[in-house]
Design an enzyme around this catalytic site. Sequence first.
Site, PDB file in Angstrom:
ATOM      1  CB  CYS A   1      -2.210  -2.551   5.484  1.00 49.57           C
ATOM      2  SG  CYS A   1      -3.924  -1.949   5.448  1.00 49.57           S
TER       3      CYS A   1
ATOM      4  CE  LYS B   1      -4.080  -4.127   1.563  1.00 49.43           C
ATOM      5  NZ  LYS B   1      -4.841  -3.079   2.259  1.00 49.43           N
TER       6      LYS B   1
ATOM      7  CG  ASP C   1      -1.956  -1.125   1.200  1.00 55.10           C
ATOM      8  OD1 ASP C   1      -1.847  -2.029   0.373  1.00 55.10           O
ATOM      9  OD2 ASP C   1      -2.865  -1.113   2.054  1.00 55.10           O
TER      10      ASP C   1
END
Length: 197
Positions: free
Chosen positions: A142, A103, A17
Amino acid sequence: MTEGVHPASGDALLIVDVQNDFCPGGALPIDNGDQVVSVINRWIETFIQQGLPVYASRDWHPKDHLSFATEGGLWPPHCIQDTPGAAFHPELKLPVSAVIVTKGVRFDQDQNSAFDQTGLETHLRRKRIVRLFVAGLALDVCVLATVMDARRADLEVLLILEGTRPVTESGGTAALDRMQEAGVSVLDDRSDHGPAG
Ligand SMILES: [Zn+2]
């Protein structure tokens, strides 16, 4: 601590990310989040030189996702599909061969982990990946969720400490404790950067 670790066959780099919304100026900025980019770029170079695979996950929410505070969730709206905020950081040198793991698309739940119902575990098994080098954002959200799932999947995990930043310092410390209890190795010295260092 692990010294002199060099990526080899069976290894993959997983970048979590590294998107504009998680960097300064973004919708959900992490302090110094953009500082991970140059560190990760060196690792990308090393993996490419060795002919090893690079994976990049991205948070990729539909509008009005239930994780948004506006919908009763925890976070300001962020990483909305196809917006500039959801794009990877412009200086992240992802190779064209990078595999993108998407995701956060589910309407009924959040997906912090790159392994959460993405099929990534099956894919890595097929590719005979046994060890993951992990970096990205954020360490205590995350990255933590991804690393813990990787360990559950019996993958060896090396966390690139310089290549990650937490939402909060205390959260980062707690995340590192949990990872190390789960058997994760932490690379925290520039000398660990291998051939590209
Ligand atoms: Zn999200």
